[in-house]
Structures are given as structure tokens and as C-alpha cells.
Design a protein around this motif. Sequence first.
Motif, PDB file in Angstrom:
ATOM      1  N   GLN A 138      21.943  47.063  44.561  1.00  0.00           N
ATOM      2  CA  GLN A 138      21.644  45.841  43.828  1.00  0.00           C
ATOM      3  C   GLN A 138      20.260  45.315  44.183  1.00  0.00           C
ATOM      4  O   GLN A 138      19.463  44.965  43.310  1.00  0.00           O
ATOM      5  CB  GLN A 138      22.699  44.772  44.160  1.00  0.00           C
ATOM      6  CG  GLN A 138      22.493  43.430  43.489  1.00  0.00           C
ATOM      7  CD  GLN A 138      22.810  43.466  42.007  1.00  0.00           C
ATOM      8  OE1 GLN A 138      23.479  44.367  41.536  1.00  0.00           O
ATOM      9  NE2 GLN A 138      22.331  42.489  41.252  1.00  0.00           N
ATOM     10  N   SER A 140      17.427  48.619  43.587  1.00  0.00           N
ATOM     11  CA  SER A 140      17.289  49.161  42.233  1.00  0.00           C
ATOM     12  C   SER A 140      17.304  48.074  41.169  1.00  0.00           C
ATOM     13  O   SER A 140      16.349  47.932  40.396  1.00  0.00           O
ATOM     14  CB  SER A 140      18.416  50.164  41.962  1.00  0.00           C
ATOM     15  OG  SER A 140      18.286  50.718  40.664  1.00  0.00           O
ATOM     16  N   ASN A 141      18.361  47.282  41.159  1.00  0.00           N
ATOM     17  CA  ASN A 141      18.484  46.269  40.113  1.00  0.00           C
ATOM     18  C   ASN A 141      17.455  45.149  40.263  1.00  0.00           C
ATOM     19  O   ASN A 141      16.911  44.658  39.274  1.00  0.00           O
ATOM     20  CB  ASN A 141      19.892  45.683  40.108  1.00  0.00           C
ATOM     21  CG  ASN A 141      20.944  46.717  39.752  1.00  0.00           C
ATOM     22  OD1 ASN A 141      20.611  47.800  39.287  1.00  0.00           O
ATOM     23  ND2 ASN A 141      22.197  46.395  39.981  1.00  0.00           N
ATOM     24  N   ASN A 142      17.198  44.733  41.509  1.00  0.00           N
ATOM     25  CA  ASN A 142      16.238  43.646  41.742  1.00  0.00           C
ATOM     26  C   ASN A 142      14.839  44.155  42.095  1.00  0.00           C
ATOM     27  O   ASN A 142      13.942  43.361  42.350  1.00  0.00           O
ATOM     28  CB  ASN A 142      16.749  42.726  42.861  1.00  0.00           C
ATOM     29  CG  ASN A 142      18.075  42.094  42.511  1.00  0.00           C
ATOM     30  OD1 ASN A 142      18.381  41.893  41.339  1.00  0.00           O
ATOM     31  ND2 ASN A 142      18.876  41.783  43.513  1.00  0.00           N
ATOM     32  N   ARG A 143      14.693  45.468  42.160  1.00  0.00           N
ATOM     33  CA  ARG A 143      13.400  46.121  42.389  1.00  0.00           C
ATOM     34  C   ARG A 143      12.720  45.685  43.694  1.00  0.00           C
ATOM     35  O   ARG A 143      11.506  45.580  43.767  1.00  0.00           O
ATOM     36  CB  ARG A 143      12.468  45.887  41.195  1.00  0.00           C
ATOM     37  CG  ARG A 143      13.030  46.443  39.894  1.00  0.00           C
ATOM     38  CD  ARG A 143      12.083  46.257  38.738  1.00  0.00           C
ATOM     39  NE  ARG A 143      12.668  46.786  37.506  1.00  0.00           N
ATOM     40  CZ  ARG A 143      12.068  46.754  36.317  1.00  0.00           C
ATOM     41  NH1 ARG A 143      10.859  46.201  36.206  1.00  0.00           N
ATOM     42  NH2 ARG A 143      12.668  47.258  35.254  1.00  0.00           N
TER      43      ARG A 143
END
Length: 213
Positions: free
Chosen positions: A170, A173-176
Motif C-alpha cells: 500500500q 506501490s499504491n502511495n508511491r
Amino acid sequence: DTTTLPEHLEGFESHYGKQSESIVADAGYGSEQNYELMEGQGITAFVKYNYFHMEQKRKDKQDPFSVQNLYYNQQEDFYVCPAGQKLSFIGHATRVSANGYTAQVSCYQARRCEGCPMRSGCHKAKGDRLIEVNHRLNQLKDKARERLLSEEGMYHRSKRPIEVEAVFGQMKSNNRFTRFTMKGLEKVAVEFGLMAIAHNLRKWAKKWKDKAF
């Protein structure tokens, strides 16, 4: 990851005044030094090692040239290759890790690889095949494998990716959030703290949103 476990254990004990009875970790922590450290402290380690998953696969188990699949005569200390040639013990060697841990390996070598019809599948090096075996690490891996494949080990392995990997995925990847933008331990701690707060706020917001419906 391998070199960070001793510091993790010291920090945990310093902070909580006690040490964990068991530890669950991925293959990044599965080294001879770490296994010895946990065993010495009476910690039950459910810690993978490199190739743990690979060795469970049929392809790896059926590879006759893999070192772990070679026949080993423990009493006379020699290996036998698929062509029936003996790999004799020729001496010990030391290997030093990145953090200075010294491990001892045993070296074994064949003597008549030239002209062997199986050579192309056995090894690509010039000369006779030479292998290195860390017998102590193999003993520790055997213990780790037995624990990891036990009912308790399967339970811990199923829980670890749910509790840890999802958070990493999370945030990274999702929040970079793939790297820190600040320098220095204090600034990095603040930056990561803000990311952790944001992560928990998202979870809190989703929880209350789902409750509303």
C-alpha cells in the motif's frame, strides 16, 4: 535485511525489557549468523531462507545435478555425481559476510569430468567440478524447514503476508512512497511517521465509511 536482525532484536529487548519467544520473518533474514543468534537466545525461529520456496517445487527436487540432490556419504565425507564419480573432500575455506560474520565451508572436487557425457548439464566451469557446502548452515536450514512446514509454521506463514506485506504494498506501490526525500535519521523518522499516520487515517476513514453504509 540479513545484517539488520541483530539490531532489531537488541532494540526490541531494550524497548520492552524482554525478548520474543518466537520470530516470523521472510528469507531476507535467513542466514547462518541469524539462525545461530536466535538459537543461542532460545528463540523459536519461523524464518525462511533463500530458495525455500524453490526447493519445494518438483523441478528443483528432480534436478540431479543440484548440490542438495547429490548423494552424500556422511561417514566417509564425499559426494557422488549423477555419472557415479566421487567428489572428494579437498579442504575447508572461510567466507566472510558483509557485516564480518565468518562461515566455514567444505570443498569437494571431482577428478575426471573431461569427456563425461553429462557434463553439459552438470557444470559450465573449466576443469573438474568443484562444490562448496556449508554443513552447519544446512543443519540450521533443516531445522527451519521442519518448523516452516509444520502446522504452526504454516499458520505463521499465512499470517505474515497479511499483516506486513499488504502495508508495504500500500505504501510503496499504491502511495508511491519508494524512497525518502529527506536526509538524516531524525528527518527520515519524521517523514516515515507522517506516511504511517496517513496510512492509518486512510484505514480509519474507510472503516467509518463502510460503517455508514
